[in-house]
Design an enzyme around this catalytic site. Structure first.
Site, PDB file in Angstrom:
ATOM      1  N   SER A   7       0.516  -1.686  -0.488  1.00 59.85           N
ATOM      2  CA  SER A   7      -0.386   0.078  -0.544  1.00 59.85           C
ATOM      3  C   SER A   7       1.142   1.048   0.462  1.00 59.85           C
ATOM      4  O   SER A   7       1.132   1.455   1.224  1.00 59.85           O
ATOM      5  CB  SER A   7      -0.663  -0.338   1.004  1.00 59.85           C
ATOM      6  OG  SER A   7      -1.099   1.312   1.286  1.00 59.85           O
ATOM      7  N   HIS A  32      -1.383  -1.252  -4.499  1.00 64.89           N
ATOM      8  CA  HIS A  32      -2.456  -0.775  -3.642  1.00 64.89           C
ATOM      9  C   HIS A  32      -3.091   0.196  -3.539  1.00 64.89           C
ATOM     10  O   HIS A  32      -1.206   0.931  -2.697  1.00 64.89           O
ATOM     11  CB  HIS A  32      -2.413  -1.494  -2.409  1.00 64.89           C
ATOM     12  CG  HIS A  32      -4.001  -1.866  -1.484  1.00 64.89           C
ATOM     13  ND1 HIS A  32      -4.792  -2.103  -2.257  1.00 64.89           N
ATOM     14  CD2 HIS A  32      -4.299  -0.909  -0.787  1.00 64.89           C
ATOM     15  CE1 HIS A  32      -6.124  -2.156  -1.111  1.00 64.89           C
ATOM     16  NE2 HIS A  32      -5.105  -1.186  -0.399  1.00 64.89           N
ATOM     17  N   ASP A  34      -4.836   3.682  -1.897  1.00 61.99           N
ATOM     18  CA  ASP A  34      -5.349   3.702  -0.739  1.00 61.99           C
ATOM     19  C   ASP A  34      -5.885   5.338  -1.376  1.00 61.99           C
ATOM     20  O   ASP A  34      -5.499   6.690  -1.040  1.00 61.99           O
ATOM     21  CB  ASP A  34      -4.691   4.079   0.703  1.00 61.99           C
ATOM     22  CG  ASP A  34      -4.281   2.890   0.818  1.00 61.99           C
ATOM     23  OD1 ASP A  34      -5.978   1.704   1.173  1.00 61.99           O
ATOM     24  OD2 ASP A  34      -3.787   1.971   0.794  1.00 61.99           O
ATOM     25  N   MET A  36      -8.698   8.108  -0.272  1.00 63.33           N
ATOM     26  CA  MET A  36      -9.363   8.574   0.580  1.00 63.33           C
ATOM     27  C   MET A  36      -9.737  10.535   1.159  1.00 63.33           C
ATOM     28  O   MET A  36      -9.776  11.234   0.432  1.00 63.33           O
ATOM     29  CB  MET A  36      -8.727   8.314   2.105  1.00 63.33           C
ATOM     30  CG  MET A  36      -7.843   7.240   2.977  1.00 63.33           C
ATOM     31  SD  MET A  36      -6.763   6.654   4.432  1.00 63.33           S
ATOM     32  CE  MET A  36      -6.588   5.267   4.165  1.00 63.33           C
ATOM     33  N   HIS A  65      -8.371   1.352  -4.415  1.00 63.95           N
ATOM     34  CA  HIS A  65      -9.167   1.165  -3.430  1.00 63.95           C
ATOM     35  C   HIS A  65      -9.946   2.354  -2.827  1.00 63.95           C
ATOM     36  O   HIS A  65      -9.332   3.288  -2.500  1.00 63.95           O
ATOM     37  CB  HIS A  65      -8.562   0.243  -1.769  1.00 63.95           C
ATOM     38  CG  HIS A  65      -9.269   0.355  -0.597  1.00 63.95           C
ATOM     39  ND1 HIS A  65      -8.340  -0.021   0.964  1.00 63.95           N
ATOM     40  CD2 HIS A  65     -10.825  -0.144  -0.520  1.00 63.95           C
ATOM     41  CE1 HIS A  65      -9.606   0.145   1.761  1.00 63.95           C
ATOM     42  NE2 HIS A  65     -10.951   0.503   0.982  1.00 63.95           N
ATOM     43  N   MET A  67     -12.153   4.758  -0.786  1.00 61.98           N
ATOM     44  CA  MET A  67     -12.331   4.752   0.429  1.00 61.98           C
ATOM     45  C   MET A  67     -12.861   6.556   0.766  1.00 61.98           C
ATOM     46  O   MET A  67     -12.213   7.445   1.894  1.00 61.98           O
ATOM     47  CB  MET A  67     -11.416   5.042   1.939  1.00 61.98           C
ATOM     48  CG  MET A  67     -11.368   3.416   2.297  1.00 61.98           C
ATOM     49  SD  MET A  67      -9.878   3.326   3.673  1.00 61.98           S
ATOM     50  CE  MET A  67      -8.209   3.605   2.170  1.00 61.98           C
ATOM     51  N   MET A 136     -10.885  -5.291   6.009  1.00 64.93           N
ATOM     52  CA  MET A 136     -10.391  -4.567   6.290  1.00 64.93           C
ATOM     53  C   MET A 136     -10.187  -5.013   7.912  1.00 64.93           C
ATOM     54  O   MET A 136     -10.916  -5.327   8.741  1.00 64.93           O
ATOM     55  CB  MET A 136     -11.251  -2.761   6.823  1.00 64.93           C
ATOM     56  CG  MET A 136     -11.923  -2.193   5.667  1.00 64.93           C
ATOM     57  SD  MET A 136      -9.980  -1.539   4.833  1.00 64.93           S
ATOM     58  CE  MET A 136      -8.681  -0.686   6.145  1.00 64.93           C
ATOM     59  N   GLY A 141      -8.545   3.920   7.370  1.00 65.57           N
ATOM     60  CA  GLY A 141      -8.129   5.131   7.683  1.00 65.57           C
ATOM     61  C   GLY A 141      -6.832   6.594   8.388  1.00 65.57           C
ATOM     62  O   GLY A 141      -5.804   6.937   7.080  1.00 65.57           O
ATOM     63  N   PHE A 142      -5.598   5.357   8.965  1.00 62.06           N
ATOM     64  CA  PHE A 142      -4.851   6.000   9.171  1.00 62.06           C
ATOM     65  C   PHE A 142      -3.335   4.167   8.584  1.00 62.06           C
ATOM     66  O   PHE A 142      -4.081   3.109   8.731  1.00 62.06           O
ATOM     67  CB  PHE A 142      -4.935   6.438   9.885  1.00 62.06           C
ATOM     68  CG  PHE A 142      -5.574   7.176  10.074  1.00 62.06           C
ATOM     69  CD1 PHE A 142      -4.489   8.996  10.375  1.00 62.06           C
ATOM     70  CD2 PHE A 142      -6.482   7.447  10.890  1.00 62.06           C
ATOM     71  CE1 PHE A 142      -5.300  10.240  10.493  1.00 62.06           C
ATOM     72  CE2 PHE A 142      -7.389   8.646  11.416  1.00 62.06           C
ATOM     73  CZ  PHE A 142      -6.504  10.161  11.236  1.00 62.06           C
ATOM     74  N   GLY A 143      -2.777   4.782   8.175  1.00 57.92           N
ATOM     75  CA  GLY A 143      -1.574   3.171   8.055  1.00 57.92           C
ATOM     76  C   GLY A 143      -0.710   2.966   9.956  1.00 57.92           C
ATOM     77  O   GLY A 143      -1.132   4.563  10.223  1.00 57.92           O
ATOM     78  N   GLY A 144      -0.408   2.143   9.748  1.00 56.97           N
ATOM     79  CA  GLY A 144       0.699   1.538  11.413  1.00 56.97           C
ATOM     80  C   GLY A 144      -0.158   0.986  12.382  1.00 56.97           C
ATOM     81  O   GLY A 144       0.165   1.301  13.390  1.00 56.97           O
ATOM     82  N   ASP A 174      -6.815  -6.034   4.351  1.00 63.64           N
ATOM     83  CA  ASP A 174      -5.410  -4.372   4.635  1.00 63.64           C
ATOM     84  C   ASP A 174      -5.613  -4.347   5.799  1.00 63.64           C
ATOM     85  O   ASP A 174      -6.831  -4.426   6.574  1.00 63.64           O
ATOM     86  CB  ASP A 174      -6.641  -3.766   3.528  1.00 63.64           C
ATOM     87  CG  ASP A 174      -5.847  -2.600   3.482  1.00 63.64           C
ATOM     88  OD1 ASP A 174      -5.026  -2.636   4.466  1.00 63.64           O
ATOM     89  OD2 ASP A 174      -6.251  -1.381   2.666  1.00 63.64           O
ATOM     90  N   GLY A 175      -4.714  -4.229   6.837  1.00 55.11           N
ATOM     91  CA  GLY A 175      -4.477  -3.731   8.312  1.00 55.11           C
ATOM     92  C   GLY A 175      -3.502  -4.226   8.948  1.00 55.11           C
ATOM     93  O   GLY A 175      -4.281  -5.283   9.252  1.00 55.11           O
ATOM     94  N   GLY A 176      -2.878  -3.608   9.670  1.00 50.50           N
ATOM     95  CA  GLY A 176      -1.542  -4.516  10.558  1.00 50.50           C
ATOM     96  C   GLY A 176      -1.259  -6.100  10.170  1.00 50.50           C
ATOM     97  O   GLY A 176      -0.381  -6.131  10.728  1.00 50.50           O
ATOM     98  N   GLY A 196       1.226  -2.509   3.982  1.00 49.12           N
ATOM     99  CA  GLY A 196       1.925  -0.853   4.545  1.00 49.12           C
ATOM    100  C   GLY A 196       2.952  -0.568   4.839  1.00 49.12           C
ATOM    101  O   GLY A 196       3.968  -0.755   3.819  1.00 49.12           O
ATOM    102  N   SER A 197       3.072  -0.320   5.699  1.00 52.21           N
ATOM    103  CA  SER A 197       4.340  -0.468   6.980  1.00 52.21           C
ATOM    104  C   SER A 197       5.469  -1.602   6.803  1.00 52.21           C
ATOM    105  O   SER A 197       6.499  -1.044   6.885  1.00 52.21           O
ATOM    106  CB  SER A 197       3.788  -0.012   8.564  1.00 52.21           C
ATOM    107  OG  SER A 197       2.858   1.621   8.167  1.00 52.21           O
TER     108      SER A 197
END
Length: 218
Positions: A7, A32, A34, A36, A65, A67, A136, A141-144, A174-176, A196-197
């Site tokens: 991402s 990916h 994102d 927003m 994606h 959002m 999700m 809304g936010f990465g990390g 997607d996420g974490g 992502g991160s």
């Protein structure tokens, strides 16, 4: 096939193209993107001009994606030649079938995303029409952010729904996602991994991409 879709939300935008070159060199299969709007989620990222500029330079397909609220108004703007799939949120679409039909009318794949607290039941009358479901695993809304553990169960339940209907639908998460939990996500049923991160914040993005792929396919 299990695919990695890093991402760009977590990339260094001051050297975005260089970071993307590193994940391409490392073997990532999708990018990916994102998008927003500051309304559907509490953050603003990028718009069609950046996607168009990416399209002219990247080698791998774009996984867009959205959002955003009122995605129907913007779908065509994000359909560039490298766009493989556009995913919209069930929560943002008043007429989800119509939105999915609009995406597919452009000759690309259509995905539907669900926020962590959204039930899988809302997919019952749309599964036959889509190519991918995005679960999700953090609140968008936010990465990390940290992966929400109960999402493993949700991924697995979705996999069962798809198998019961004998459908061929990708499950994206997607996420974490990181090296420590990507194996569990795949075991639960996911086959497209957004990271992502875990990829872009590494000291060596190319090597981290390779390591993530090795872990995913191990």
């Amino acid at each position: 096939m299990i695919k990695l879709a890093p991402s760009i939300l977590s990339a260094d935008f001051a050297k975005l193209y260089e970071d993307i070159q590193q994940i391409e060199k490392g073997g990532a299969q999708l990018l990916h993107v994102d998008v927003m709007d500051g309304h559907f989620v509490p953050n603003i990222t990028l718009g069609p001009p950046i996607v168009k500029s990416l399209n002219d330079r990247v080698q791998i397909p774009l996984d867009v994606h959205l959002m955003i609220e009122n995605p129907d108004q913007y779908i065509e703007k994000f359909n560039v030649s490298k766009t493989e799939i556009i995913t919209v949120h069930a929560e943002a679409c008043v007429h989800l079938h119509r939105t999915v039909e609009k995406i597919k009318s452009l000759g690309i794949k259509a995905g539907v995303a669900l926020n962590p607290a959204t039930s899988l039941d809302g997919l019952d009358y749309i599964l036959d029409d889509i190519d991918m479901v995005l679960i999700m695993t953090v609140n968008p809304g936010f990465g990390g952010q940290s992966f929400i553990p109960v999402m493993y169960k949700k991924i697995n339940q979705l996999k069962q729904k798809i198998q019961e209907k004998n459908l061929s639908i990708d499950i994206q998460v997607d996420g974490g996602i990181n090296l420590d939990n990507v194996g569990q996500a795949i075991d639960a049923g996911a086959n497209i991994i957004v990271a992502g991160s875990a990829v872009f914040k590494a000291e060596d993005i190319c090597e981290q991409t390779k390591k993530m792929l090795q872990t995913m396919n191990g």
